[in-house]
Design an enzyme around this catalytic site. Structure first.
Site, PDB file in Angstrom:
ATOM      1  N   ASP A   6       0.702  -1.070  -0.296  1.00  0.00           N
ATOM      2  CA  ASP A   6       0.036   0.146   0.015  1.00  0.00           C
ATOM      3  C   ASP A   6       0.967   1.364   0.134  1.00  0.00           C
ATOM      4  O   ASP A   6       1.792   1.473   0.871  1.00  0.00           O
ATOM      5  CB  ASP A   6      -0.755  -0.023   0.883  1.00  0.00           C
ATOM      6  CG  ASP A   6      -1.981  -0.789   1.040  1.00  0.00           C
ATOM      7  OD1 ASP A   6      -2.408  -1.519  -0.028  1.00  0.00           O
ATOM      8  OD2 ASP A   6      -2.588  -1.249   2.088  1.00  0.00           O
ATOM      9  N   ASN A  43      -4.518  -8.380   4.574  1.00  0.00           N
ATOM     10  CA  ASN A  43      -5.081  -7.934   5.592  1.00  0.00           C
ATOM     11  C   ASN A  43      -6.075  -8.781   6.636  1.00  0.00           C
ATOM     12  O   ASN A  43      -5.836  -8.896   7.709  1.00  0.00           O
ATOM     13  CB  ASN A  43      -5.830  -6.628   5.136  1.00  0.00           C
ATOM     14  CG  ASN A  43      -5.116  -5.480   4.579  1.00  0.00           C
ATOM     15  OD1 ASN A  43      -3.912  -5.471   4.953  1.00  0.00           O
ATOM     16  ND2 ASN A  43      -5.730  -4.695   3.726  1.00  0.00           N
ATOM     17  N   HIS A  52     -17.983  -5.888  14.218  1.00  0.00           N
ATOM     18  CA  HIS A  52     -18.541  -4.468  14.177  1.00  0.00           C
ATOM     19  C   HIS A  52     -17.434  -3.613  15.045  1.00  0.00           C
ATOM     20  O   HIS A  52     -17.034  -2.856  14.612  1.00  0.00           O
ATOM     21  CB  HIS A  52     -19.855  -4.468  14.667  1.00  0.00           C
ATOM     22  CG  HIS A  52     -20.620  -3.092  14.245  1.00  0.00           C
ATOM     23  ND1 HIS A  52     -20.685  -2.563  12.991  1.00  0.00           N
ATOM     24  CD2 HIS A  52     -21.050  -1.962  14.958  1.00  0.00           C
ATOM     25  CE1 HIS A  52     -21.270  -1.427  12.898  1.00  0.00           C
ATOM     26  NE2 HIS A  52     -21.442  -1.034  14.153  1.00  0.00           N
ATOM     27  N   ASN A  91     -19.919  -4.099   1.062  1.00  0.00           N
ATOM     28  CA  ASN A  91     -20.579  -2.655   1.373  1.00  0.00           C
ATOM     29  C   ASN A  91     -21.426  -2.028   0.545  1.00  0.00           C
ATOM     30  O   ASN A  91     -22.028  -2.957  -0.372  1.00  0.00           O
ATOM     31  CB  ASN A  91     -19.169  -1.678   1.474  1.00  0.00           C
ATOM     32  CG  ASN A  91     -18.706  -1.629  -0.010  1.00  0.00           C
ATOM     33  OD1 ASN A  91     -19.343  -1.867  -0.922  1.00  0.00           O
ATOM     34  ND2 ASN A  91     -17.255  -1.336   0.070  1.00  0.00           N
ATOM     35  N   GLY A 150     -13.336  -2.864   6.333  1.00  0.00           N
ATOM     36  CA  GLY A 150     -14.103  -4.264   5.848  1.00  0.00           C
ATOM     37  C   GLY A 150     -13.377  -5.417   5.845  1.00  0.00           C
ATOM     38  O   GLY A 150     -13.767  -6.365   6.316  1.00  0.00           O
ATOM     39  N   ASP A 151     -11.959  -5.162   5.816  1.00  0.00           N
ATOM     40  CA  ASP A 151     -10.920  -6.309   5.750  1.00  0.00           C
ATOM     41  C   ASP A 151     -11.161  -6.826   7.492  1.00  0.00           C
ATOM     42  O   ASP A 151     -11.026  -8.078   7.785  1.00  0.00           O
ATOM     43  CB  ASP A 151      -9.647  -5.989   5.739  1.00  0.00           C
ATOM     44  CG  ASP A 151      -9.503  -5.501   4.029  1.00  0.00           C
ATOM     45  OD1 ASP A 151     -10.427  -5.853   3.355  1.00  0.00           O
ATOM     46  OD2 ASP A 151      -8.720  -4.913   3.635  1.00  0.00           O
TER      47      ASP A 151
END
Length: 314
Positions: free
Chosen positions: A14, A44, A276, A185, A251-252
Site C-alpha cells: 500500500d 489484511n 463490528h 459494502n 471491511g477487511d
C-alpha cells in the site's frame, strides 16, 4: 487451541497519501502524510485473524521482486502461515495507491500483478489446509475461478465460507449458493443486486435479494451502520461513535473478525458484534495494516455494540 482459518486473497504494498481533499480530475492536491505498508485484502484478512487469536494460512501469490520479499517478511513477522504462499518469477508483486481525505474517506487504485496469477492448481495444492480449517475467508482480488475452487473444497469438507465481495464485480449464482456469509459494502451490494443501499430498509432489500439467491446470511455495510439478515434474524448494528481517521481496511477487519468468531463457535449475531467493534477500531488509525486491531481492543469496545434485533418477517 487457536481456531484455524484459511484466507484466499490478494497481497500488495500500500502506498497511501492523506490530504485535506481529493484532487479534481486532471488536477493535483497536496498531502500531509505518506505511508508505505503491507496491504491487499488477503494479507489484511490473515494478519487481522492472527492478531485476533486465530491460526491463519494465506493462499496467495507474490512476485519475486523487492516488494514481494518485503511482503513475505512482514507476513512472517505477523505470524501468518505461508505454507500455501507461492512466488511468481514472471510477474511483479501487487501494489495499491490509496488516497485518504480529511473526512477519512478513501479512493484506491489496485495493480494486481502476481495476484492475478493465483490459479486453481495453487488452490488444489492447498486442499489439505482448506479441508482442515474452521472457516475459509475469500475476497475477489484474485481470479474468480481460484476463488470458486477454494469455496467448493471448503463446502465439500463442511467448512464455513465467508465472502468479502471486493473489489465489486457481478458473481455467478453457483458461487453465491455456496457462501454461508457475505459481507458487502453499499457499492458492492449495488453491484451484486442492483439495489442502491442508503439506509436500513434498502440494506434489507439487498440482503434479502442475496438470501433468495442462496447465500446463507448477508451483513450489509450501509450508511449509519451494518445490517445482518439471515433466515432466522435481522439485526441492525449502528455505527459506533469513534474518531474516524481512515476507513481503509475496515471491511477487511470486519470480515476477518467475523471469521475468527465463527471459527470459535460463536453465534452469527455474536460474531457480527465482535466484527463490528473490530471494524470501528480499524477506522481510528491511518492505514489498513496499522488499523487492524488486537483482541483486547475489540473486547474493550464490545459493550458499546448494541444491536437492534427484530424477527424476520416475510
Amino acid at each position: 487451541m487457536s481456531p484455524r482459518i484459511v484466507v484466499v486473497g490478494g497481497v500488495a504494498t500500500d502506498y497511501l497519501v492523506r490530504g485535506r481533499s481529493f484532487p479534481e480530475p486532471g488536477g493535483s492536491a497536496e498531502g500531509d502524510v505518506f505511508q508505505e505498508a503491507l496491504g491487499g485484502k488477503g494479507a489484511n484478512g490473515a494478519v487481522a485473524a492472527v492478531r485476533l487469536g486465530a491460526h491463519a494460512t494465506l493462499v496467495a501469490r507474490v512476485g519475486a521482486d523487492g516488494r514481494g520479499l518485503a511482503q513475505v517478511a512482514r507476513l512472517e513477522r505477523e505470524g501468518v502461515s505461508l505454507d500455501a504462499l507461492r512466488t511468481d518469477a514472471t510477474t511483479p508483486s501487487g501494489a495499491v495507491l490509496v488516497m485518504v481525505d480529511g473526512h477519512g474517506r478513501k479512493q484506491t487504485f489496485f495493480s494486481p500483478g502476481a495476484n492475478h496469477r493465483l490459479s486453481i492448481r495453487d488452490v488444489l495444492r492447498s486442499a489439505e489446509w482448506i479441508a482442515t480449517a474452521k472457516v475459509l475467508l475469500v475476497q475477489l482480488e484474485v481470479p474468480l475461478d481460484a476463488v470458486q475452487a477454494a469455496v467448493r473444497l471448503a463446502r465439500a469438507a463442511g467448512v464455513w465460507v465467508v465472502l468479502d465481495p471486493a473489489p465489486a464485480v457481478p458473481l455467478p449464482e453457483v458461487l453465491l449458493d455456496d457462501v454461508h456469509v457475505i459481507r458487502p459494502n453499499a457499492l458492492e451490494a449495488r453491484t451484486l443486486t442492483g439495489i442502491r443501499v442508503h439506509d436500513r430498509a434498502s440494506a434489507r432489500r439487498a440482503a434479502r435479494n442475496l438470501l433468495l439467491r442462496g447465500v446463507g446470511a448477508a451483513i450489509i455495510a450501509a450508511p449509519g451502520g451494518s445490517l445482518l439478515v439471515s433466515r432466522e434474524e435481522e439485526a441492525w448494528l449502528p455505527d459506533l461513535p469513534v474518531d474516524t481517521v481512515d476507513t481503509t481496511g475496515a471491511g477487511d477487519a470486519f470480515s476477518a473478525a467475523l471469521s475468527v468468531a465463527l471459527a470459535e463457535g460463536q453465534s452469527l449475531l455474536t460474531a457480527a458484534r465482535f466484527a463490528h467493534a473490530a471494524a470501528a477500531i480499524a477506522t481510528t488509525r491511518l492505514g489498513a495494516q496499522a488499523g487492524l486491531p488486537h483482541r483486547d481492543e475489540v473486547e474493550g469496545l464490545l459493550a458499546d455494540v448494541r444491536p437492534d434485533v427484530r424477527p424476520v418477517t416475510s
